[in-house]
Design a protein around this motif. Structure first.
Motif, PDB file in Angstrom:
ATOM      1  N   GLY A   1       4.677   5.274  -0.569  1.00 51.53           N
ATOM      2  CA  GLY A   1       4.345   6.160  -1.679  1.00 51.53           C
ATOM      3  C   GLY A   1       5.380   7.257  -1.874  1.00 51.53           C
ATOM      4  N   ASP A   2       5.914   7.806  -0.766  1.00 51.63           N
ATOM      5  CA  ASP A   2       6.942   8.849  -0.863  1.00 51.63           C
ATOM      6  C   ASP A   2       8.228   8.295  -1.467  1.00 51.63           C
TER       7      ASP A   2
ATOM      8  N   SER B   1       0.859  -1.179   0.000  1.00 48.00           N
ATOM      9  CA  SER B   1       0.000   0.000   0.000  1.00 48.00           C
ATOM     10  C   SER B   1       0.895   1.228   0.000  1.00 48.00           C
ATOM     11  N   MET B   2       0.483   2.251  -0.720  1.00 47.69           N
ATOM     12  CA  MET B   2       1.291   3.471  -0.782  1.00 47.69           C
ATOM     13  C   MET B   2       1.406   4.136   0.589  1.00 47.69           C
ATOM     14  N   ASP B   3       0.496   3.821   1.500  1.00 43.01           N
ATOM     15  CA  ASP B   3       0.531   4.416   2.840  1.00 43.01           C
ATOM     16  C   ASP B   3       1.268   3.558   3.861  1.00 43.01           C
TER      17      ASP B   3
ATOM     18  N   ASP C   1       7.547   7.699  -5.169  1.00 41.67           N
ATOM     19  CA  ASP C   1       7.448   8.990  -5.851  1.00 41.67           C
ATOM     20  C   ASP C   1       8.828   9.588  -6.088  1.00 41.67           C
TER      21      ASP C   1
ATOM     22  N   ARG D   1       7.119   6.538   4.255  1.00 34.62           N
ATOM     23  CA  ARG D   1       5.895   6.126   3.557  1.00 34.62           C
ATOM     24  C   ARG D   1       6.266   5.539   2.206  1.00 34.62           C
TER      25      ARG D   1
END
Length: 128
Positions: A104-105, A59-61, A108, A102
């Motif tokens: 997702g970070d 999960s991105m979180d 990214d 995180r």
């Protein structure tokens, strides 16, 4: 000046080597699965788990340790610490007070870095 035919302009030399190694691994798997599995086990024993493709669901979180984030990004934990120190990667505090990142970070930042590298390579500019 000749145009580089490599289809992934953002790839580093290491990325290129890994893609080529994966191609050879896939060919060996088709020809001799037993030998491929034995070499995979040897690679893992030598700390080179990247050789064996692995499906990861995340999960991105999700909050990751530096070691987990480094495995996700394909870098060392030291690089994760450097990204955070330079402000490229926000730090999150876990319930126990330890630092987490995180997912997702992390992804990214990897994507931003690859886009930036690709733009630099396709514009003809080289870092000196």
């Amino acid at each position: 000046m000749s145009v580089d035919p490599w289809p992934w302009p953002a790839d580093t030399q290491l990325d290129r080597a890994r893609r080529i190694a994966q191609t050879y691994r896939e060919a060996l798997l088709e020809l001799d699965a037993g030998k491929c599995i034995a070499l995979d086990e040897r690679s893992r024993a030598l700390g080179q788990g990247w050789v064996v493709p692995e499906l990861v669901t995340i999960s991105m979180d999700d909050l990751l340790t530096a070691a987990e984030a480094s495995a996700l990004a394909g870098v060392t934990a030291q690089v994760i610490y450097q990204w955070a120190h330079r402000g490229h990667l926000p730090r999150c505090a876990a319930l126990d007070g330890s630092t987490r990142y995180r997912a997702g970070d992390v992804l990214d930042h990897v994507a931003r870095t690859r886009r930036k590298r690709a733009a630099t390579k396709t514009s003809g500019h080289k870092r000196v």
